[in-house]
Design an enzyme around this catalytic site. Structure first.
Site, PDB file in Angstrom:
ATOM      1  CG  PHE A 144       0.283   7.261  -5.935  1.00 17.28           C
ATOM      2  CD1 PHE A 144      -0.078   8.567  -6.174  1.00 17.28           C
ATOM      3  CD2 PHE A 144       1.628   6.971  -5.799  1.00 17.28           C
ATOM      4  CE1 PHE A 144       0.869   9.565  -6.281  1.00 17.28           C
ATOM      5  CE2 PHE A 144       2.584   7.964  -5.910  1.00 17.28           C
ATOM      6  CZ  PHE A 144       2.203   9.265  -6.142  1.00 17.28           C
ATOM      7  CB  VAL A 203      -0.308  -3.045  -5.198  1.00 22.35           C
ATOM      8  CG1 VAL A 203       0.007  -3.966  -6.375  1.00 22.35           C
ATOM      9  CG2 VAL A 203       0.076  -1.616  -5.534  1.00 22.35           C
ATOM     10  CD  GLN A 213      -3.030   0.965   2.229  1.00 22.21           C
ATOM     11  OE1 GLN A 213      -3.077  -0.054   2.910  1.00 22.21           O
ATOM     12  NE2 GLN A 213      -3.929   1.933   2.325  1.00 22.21           N
ATOM     13  N   GLY A 214       0.495   2.221  -0.811  1.00 22.73           N
ATOM     14  CA  GLY A 214       1.249   3.459  -0.898  1.00 22.73           C
ATOM     15  C   GLY A 214       0.318   4.646  -0.935  1.00 22.73           C
ATOM     16  CG  ASP A 238       6.549   8.482  -3.833  1.00 21.89           C
ATOM     17  OD1 ASP A 238       7.310   8.738  -2.871  1.00 21.89           O
ATOM     18  OD2 ASP A 238       5.558   7.740  -3.745  1.00 21.89           O
TER      19      ASP A 238
END
Length: 635
Positions: free
Chosen positions: A379, A382, A376-377, A493
């Site tokens: 954006f 996933v 998880q980020g 990033d």
């Protein structure tokens, strides 16, 4: 009597015109050929970085550049085909390098460098950095000292499009592979880093001539790495053709079905049937080009006149905004993508990026279950997905707060679809349903770089050569985003968790498309999103003032490089007794001449590589240059 003389004169004149007709036609045909023939003085390719500073024609930099080019032209031939030097000092200093093909004479070399010195000023007007390639030489200059630094960024000139496809791909592939391996080995061991060779198939239906060369400022190992990268690009590119070339800053390679490296400055002369085919093709081009040009101009004129009467020209903004999302990604009218393409996971061209069925993606990810969660980020999250045919994919479920609607998603798709490079994660498709938006990527079985470099057990599974390759892959991907892609992209990033690794441990940068659309998001949201996830990788000017540039990404790259070598996180290192930060610790050891103590002991256990000390020291140096506080000081 006068009438008879007149008739006789007219008869003679007619016979003369008939007799001279072939000569007249030949003259006209020759004139057409001269006008249509490619100019031998034209470069194969050139590169002028868009982000390079433009210098003033009356500046000291311009004067130093002119002196440098004169020096290169006069000294390269006398120095056995390779020469590098610099002119000036401080901010006006100019560095330059020229390399002639190893099989040409000194006269041909000098003439080529002279031509290149003029051509590079015409093609890259007032740029502080440029490189140009001709058939027999290449020339490069810059405001920074690039000597002895190999950063591969292969280019494919238009020359590659001229050859016919091979008739027996399997047989051709085998002999081509053998030739490339032999040439790389010969080039690495040759005093001038230059080699030529030929190979013929068992059936004698295929014959290949090859040439490889490196600039002599790099070490032999880097020469081999550069050429292997070029060979890899050929295999992923126009490999089905009977000839081709890759042009790089530090190495070049070329192969043809005819002998082209004999030291002569004349144009290459193919042999046998291939020459007949090329000759016929060339004549056809010479005849058809003028006719096509005339027809095109006539048609364009008619279209222009008619268009002015009945149609207004839309603005660029109208042209972009009026394109439906379905049309952008290659779907006719429905948001439902054909089931077969969803099952097969087919990749389409960037202009036909598939819009996949949203429900089918949910099924592939088991309704986005936590068991399939990869990470998880800022954006989004996933997930791993498995298509009905067994193909594994990675699905990014975008965070709703990071997006303002379909328009931003559409722009994102346009951006990502145009970026194609072997060191970037490949986008397979997308999905949309209401406020939900998904991006479907190739699945990377080795997950991300941070899962290796910060895990003592997994870190010990990789040797220095693998890390060396990973660092080079990140650099190539970043160089593509900054300078070689059709759209200049600043990642903003870059961090180890955004560097994914495929089954061969090839580095692939991810989330590069996410950065592009941040232009439309308020700076407060940018800092809110990124500071929480990228602490330790953001350049000072970006973290404190929101200022970003390619130098911001360079800073992040430097931090990653130092983390790879040390095995320690920059964000948590300040708690140790060694120094306030990991960067400060690296700098202190460098100043004290103890930089090898910075390297993780596990990494240095590779006893098969005798050059690891020099390579590690050099990479630490590069990392420190990249993380300098002043962005202007970074490479």
């Amino acid at each position: 009597m006068e009438k008879e003389q007149v008739r006789e004169w007219m008869s003679l004149r007619s016979r003369k015109m008939v007799r001279d007709a072939p000569s007249t036609m030949l003259f006209l045909f020759a004139s057409i050929i001269i006008l249509c023939r490619p100019n031998s003085a034209q470069p194969l390719d050139f590169f002028c970085p868009e982000n390079t500073i433009v210098y003033d024609s009356n500046s000291s930099f311009a004067a130093n550049l002119n002196r440098l080019l004169i020096s290169l032209a006069s000294n390269t031939a006398a120095s056995d085909g390779f020469y590098n030097t610099s002119v000036g000092s401080d901010s006006d200093q100019v560095y330059g390098l020229a390399l002639c093909r190893g099989d040409v004479t000194a006269d041909v070399c000098q003439n080529c460098v002279n031509t290149a010195s003029q051509g590079i000023l015409q093609e890259c007007q007032n740029k502080q950095e440029a490189i140009i390639w001709y058939e027999f030489c290449q020339l490069r200059y810059s405001y920074w000292k690039f000597f002895s630094m190999m950063v591969y960024a292969g280019k494919f000139p238009k020359w590659n499009e001229r050859e016919q496809n091979v008739t027996n791909p399997d047989e051709y592939s085998n002999i081509w592979d053998n030739l490339m391996r032999n040439l790389i080995s010969q080039t690495e061991s040759d005093r001038r880093m230059f080699a030529t060779g030929e190979v013929i198939s068992i059936s004698k239906t295929e014959k290949i001539y090859g040439l490889m060369q490196c600039t002599r400022d790099i070490i032999r190992d880097e020469c081999g790495n550069c050429l292997r990268n070029g060979v890899g690009d050929i295999q992923r590119g126009p490999f089905s053709r009977r000839g081709g070339m890759v042009l790089g800053t530090s190495c070049n390679l070329r192969y043809e079905p005819y002998l082209f490296y004999n030291g002569s400055s004349a144009s290459p002369t193919p042999n046998g049937n291939y020459f007949t085919e090329r000759k016929a093709w060339t004549v056809a081009i010479f005849i058809s080009v003028p006719i096509c040009v005339l027809l095109f101009l006539s048609g364009f004129y008619a279209y222009y006149i008619r268009g002015r009467k009945g149609r207004e020209t839309p603005t660029d903004e109208q042209r972009i905004d009026d394109i439906p999302l379905q049309q952008i990604i290659g779907v006719s009218t429905s948001f439902d993508f054909p089931e077969k393409d969803m099952q097969d996971g087919n990749q389409m061209s960037s202009s036909e990026l598939p819009l996949m069925d949203f429900d089918a993606i949910k099924v592939a990810t088991d309704n986005f279950s936590d068991s399939n969660k990869l990470g998880q980020g800022g954006f989004g999250t996933v997930y791993k997905g498995i298509l009905p045919n067994g193909k594994e994919v990675a699905v990014k479920r975008l965070s709703r707060k990071s997006w303002q609607g379909v328009e931003e998603f559409k722009n994102e798709i346009i951006l990502i679809a145009k970026l194609q490079h072997r060191n970037l994660v490949r986008l397979l498709g997308c999905g949309i349903q209401g406020d939900e938006k998904l991006l479907v990527y190739d699945f990377m079985p080795n997950i991300s770089l941070d899962s290796f470099i910060f895990d003592p057990i997994r870190r010990s599974q990789l040797d220095w050569r693998t890390y060396f390759s990973i660092i080079g892959g990140i650099a190539r991907g970043l160089l593509y985003l900054h300078e070689d892609s059709r759209l200049k992209i600043i990642h903003r990033d870059l961090k180890p968790s955004n560097v994914l690794l495929d089954h061969d441990m090839t580095a692939k940068i991810s989330d590069f498309g996410m950065a592009g659309s941040f232009v439309k998001i308020k700076m407060q949201l940018i800092l809110e999103e990124l500071l929480g996830h990228s602490n330790g990788y953001m350049a000072p000017e970006y973290a404190m003032e929101g200022l970003f540039s390619v130098k911001s990404d360079v800073f992040s790259f430097g931090v990653i490089l130092l983390e790879i070598i040390s095995g320690k996180r920059n964000s948590g290192f300040y708690r140790t007794e060694h120094a306030q930060t990991l960067l400060a610790f690296a700098w202190r050891l460098w100043v004290e001449g103890k930089c090898l103590e910075f390297a993780d002991a596990v990494m240095l256990m590779d006893t098969t590589n005798t050059r690891w000390k020099a390579e590690v020291m050099r990479f630490i140096h590069i990392g420190l240059l990249c993380v300098q506080e002043d962005a202007a000081d970074r490479p």
